[in-house]
Design an enzyme around this catalytic site. Sequence first.
Site, PDB file in Angstrom:
ATOM      1  N   HIS A 100      98.550  73.051  -1.713  1.00 24.73           N
ATOM      2  CA  HIS A 100      97.356  73.485  -2.466  1.00 24.73           C
ATOM      3  C   HIS A 100      96.508  72.292  -2.886  1.00 24.73           C
ATOM      4  O   HIS A 100      95.782  72.355  -3.878  1.00 24.73           O
ATOM      5  CB  HIS A 100      97.739  74.310  -3.694  1.00 24.73           C
ATOM      6  N   SER A 119      73.813  54.516   3.749  1.00 22.40           N
ATOM      7  CA  SER A 119      72.761  55.427   3.340  1.00 22.40           C
ATOM      8  C   SER A 119      71.463  54.645   3.244  1.00 22.40           C
ATOM      9  O   SER A 119      71.467  53.482   2.850  1.00 22.40           O
ATOM     10  CB  SER A 119      73.115  56.044   1.987  1.00 22.40           C
ATOM     11  N   LYS A 139      76.713  53.166  -0.530  1.00 21.25           N
ATOM     12  CA  LYS A 139      77.413  54.144   0.303  1.00 21.25           C
ATOM     13  C   LYS A 139      77.997  53.575   1.591  1.00 21.25           C
ATOM     14  O   LYS A 139      77.378  52.769   2.272  1.00 21.25           O
ATOM     15  CB  LYS A 139      76.449  55.282   0.687  1.00 21.25           C
ATOM     16  N   GLU A 165      83.599  63.022   9.918  1.00 20.89           N
ATOM     17  CA  GLU A 165      82.759  64.174   9.546  1.00 20.89           C
ATOM     18  C   GLU A 165      82.179  64.855  10.784  1.00 20.89           C
ATOM     19  O   GLU A 165      82.120  66.083  10.871  1.00 20.89           O
ATOM     20  CB  GLU A 165      81.615  63.722   8.639  1.00 20.89           C
TER      21      GLU A 165
END
Length: 489
Positions: A182, A303, A309, A316
């Site tokens: 979980h 970024s 970043k 991804e």
Amino acid sequence: MSRSESSSSTGSLADTSSSVPDQVAVTNSQWGGRFSESTDAFVQSFTASVTFDQRMYRQDIAGSRAHASMLRQIGVLSEEDLASITRGLDQIEADIAVGSFDWSVALEDVHMNIEAALTARIGDAGKRLHTGRSRNDQVATDIRLYMRDACDAAAVVCSRLLEGLLSLAASHTDTIMPGFTHLQTAQPVTFGHHVMAWFEMLLRDLERLGDTRRRLNSMPLGAAALAGTSYPIDRDITRELLQFDSLCENSLDAVSDRDFAIEFCSNTAICLMHLSRIAEELVLWMSAQFRFIDLPDRFCTGSSIMPQKKNPDVPELVRGKTGRAYGNLMTLLTLMKSQPLAYNKDNQEDKEPLFDSVDTLLDCLRAFADMLPAIQVRKAEMRMAARDGFSTATDLADYLVRKGVAFRDAHEVVGSAVAYGVQHSQDLADMPLDVLQGFSAQIESDVFQVLTLEGSVSARAHVGGTAPQAVTAAITRARSRLATAYMPN
Ligand code: ARG
């Protein structure tokens, strides 16, 4: 060729008014005899597949070479015809390879483009090549040959990825991290064990590719349009030349089913599902909230607005590409649904999703094969996280059971100890003995051996367990399993 390139053959969206054509297409010389007017210009490009099926040109030419040799052996072609056909096909293949071949949408597909070029180059012998054959068995053969190579190529890169996982696991058999259920800290595990879970998933994907390859390596050629041919063909000669394991036994089935393409897309969907799970963990672990790993800069981007970043773009994107893999599978399942025997033009729609799945699988496996062995593991952070989440609570319960407490009672006792720990921000291993004894009189000073992370993982030393020695043994077995996992024949 990408889909956007291929769809450009029917014009941009703004051109839809041209569905009522104002230009007349050239007559298609391949079947001109039966027709009294030329194909509608839009219909011509709408029905053409050459923009995307030209990627099977090598397979198409190989099939033609084998077919011509067989026709010679049964006496349908002369020695001279075979020699000119072979020479012509060699030249055409070389021209296509260097990009100097003129593909024509008017000639619809890869098969008719090559045949027309052959006839233009060698004359009448070119017209005799199609004896006893149809584009229906031709295309079914081409795709299977193509998919055989695609399975092999995917197996090579998948094996490289699996080898990378084995060395990553081998360097981390005793690196401790929290194991999750979980996404909550559950029990400590070794990072090597976690990596070996990825290995198991992807090893099954590799085996699935081998299964698919074995099943698809059966030759449709000889089925002709649907019913076979009246020429005395010897399919075994062609089969041998094209290195198929067997012959498709039924001509109607041979030209029409695309279940092998569905299988490949299914394998790809499953593999991408696995890769997306790994990707998700990498993304989470690279966050400031986890800080378990870092990815080398070459696999990340920054970024344009936030200078701090460093984004895990590669995982991804792999996660995102899972969507198209599922889509391609759905497309092919729906394409085949309810198709009556035998060949239907619907089947031309098999190629773009299939090729897209091939490309997606190869790219994603490659990205992970390059990236995963290079991940930097922050052992201290992993260990800290394992310590913080009461991950040895089960070990304390098991300890109490060994001291004679019933498991349900032990569970209750440890629950209270954890509640106390949460309240006082104290891990079980950091509680003084007298505090622990306050929860159960059975607790003695040897309890600290089981409350340590090392004690917890090394207690799970059976086959499939997370103990360092169990993981080391699993890696040894995995090396030989990998060596025999992809067995096409
Ligand atoms: N381009 C076609 C395909 O991809 C080749 C077979 C065409 N056969 C036919 N009878 N129209 O399926």
